[in-house]
Design a protein around this motif. Structure first.
Motif, PDB file in Angstrom:
ATOM      1  N   ASP A   1       0.820  -1.207   0.000  1.00 15.43           N
ATOM      2  CA  ASP A   1       0.000   0.000   0.000  1.00 15.43           C
ATOM      3  C   ASP A   1       0.856   1.260   0.000  1.00 15.43           C
ATOM      4  O   ASP A   1       0.403   2.329  -0.422  1.00 15.43           O
ATOM      5  N   GLN A   2       2.086   1.127   0.488  1.00 16.50           N
ATOM      6  CA  GLN A   2       3.011   2.256   0.548  1.00 16.50           C
ATOM      7  C   GLN A   2       4.392   1.800   0.082  1.00 16.50           C
ATOM      8  O   GLN A   2       5.333   1.726   0.875  1.00 16.50           O
TER       9      GLN A   2
ATOM     10  N   THR B   1       4.501   7.177  -5.015  1.00 13.65           N
ATOM     11  CA  THR B   1       3.314   7.869  -4.516  1.00 13.65           C
ATOM     12  C   THR B   1       2.140   7.502  -5.411  1.00 13.65           C
ATOM     13  O   THR B   1       2.321   6.958  -6.506  1.00 13.65           O
TER      14      THR B   1
END
Length: 299
Positions: free
Chosen positions: A286-287, A292
């Motif tokens: 997710d990260q 980004t």
């Protein structure tokens, strides 16, 4: 994303793909907004969206719907008399897409296929097709990309019933293939419209799990890239494989991974491998590192 388990958003989003594909298949008005048969068009995007653009372009042109080119937005040659440009973007904020659409505004009709209904691209394009039900919180894309491709396929007359059934079956399978998940290296292959899926699979696994991945048109694989095939490595083919390729890969000791299901559903299978591989390495897809949700460049 604070307070959620690593990969929680990606897991939820990849598991909803059969449902979002079915929704896209029912969007008949939106499908009619896409360029009509016979129009000469360009399809642009960045990263994942570029690869989905490649798949759409190959499907549209091979089905006789009209000349269709796919470009990375930063490298698009759109001053070629196109009847329309389709801009595909989840966020609608990617700098290269916004700059391109702004540059051709008033000269070439533009159609945006966008996940975020509040994005600046919505008011910049001539026509906006909004897919907020497929938008995502995870940085790593899964369902928006495949749902946009489902929309494109439905607009070209594809019946997605089998694809949805295949994806549903993939998502209910037991996850017990450690050899596939823990391979040293992966090469993804495709032909025609599945070349875009191969490129996307390589990107997805690279983004989420920092893995060594490559991707090629399957007929070009034997012109050099097969040199890295070896035991403990995987060659994964989307769609129908060229005759003899499976045997040639197996002779190297590498695993030839191929399943006779809809290629979009096979990409969902790769999404599961990417998620599980990332989590097994202590990573959060997710990260992901250095990434980004949208690339927004300084002026």
């Amino acid at each position: 994303m604070t307070g959620t388990l690593p990969g929680a958003h990606m897991r939820e989003e990849l598991h909803t793909q059969p449902r979002t594909w079915a929704t896209a298949a029912d969007l008949t008005a939106e499908q009619r907004t896409l360029p009509a048969a016979g129009a000469r068009i360009a399809v642009v995007g960045c990263g994942t969206s570029w690869f989905m653009a490649q798949s759409y372009a190959a499907l549209r042109e091979s089905s006789g719907q009209g000349e269709t080119d796919a470009f990375a937005a930063s490298e698009a040659f759109v001053d070629r008399g196109y009847d329309a440009v389709v801009a595909l973007t989840r966020s609608g904020t990617t700098t290269e897409v916004l700059e391109l659409v702004d540059r051709i505004k008033g000269r070439v009709p533009t159609i945006g296929v966008i996940g975020d209904a509040s994005s600046p691209l919505v008011s910049l394009v001539d026509e906006a097709i909004l897919l907020p039900f497929a938008d995502e919180q995870s940085v790593v894309q899964t369902r928006f990309a495949t749902t946009a491709l489902a929309l494109f396929r439905a607009a070209l007359g594809h019946d997605l019933t089998a694809a949805i059934a295949d994806a549903t079956a993939v998502l209910t399978e037991a996850d017990d293939d450690a050899d596939l998940r823990e391979a040293e290296q992966y090469t993804f292959l495709g032909r025609g419209w599945t070349i875009g899926l191969a490129h996307e699979a390589a990107l997805k696994l690279r983004e989420s799990s920092q893995s060594w991945t490559e991707s090629y048109p399957s007929m070009d694989y034997r012109h050099g890239p097969i040199a890295i095939a070896a035991p403990g490595r995987v060659t994964w083919h989307f769609g129908d494989a060229p005759e003899g390729l499976a045997d040639q890969v197996s002779a190297t000791g590498a695993r030839f991974e191929h399943r006779a299901i809809d290629p979009m559903a096979d990409l969902v299978r790769l999404h599961r491998v990417a998620l599980d591989r990332a989590l097994s390495r202590g990573l959060d897809p997710d990260q992901p590192r250095n990434l980004t949700r949208s690339v927004i460049l300084d002026a």
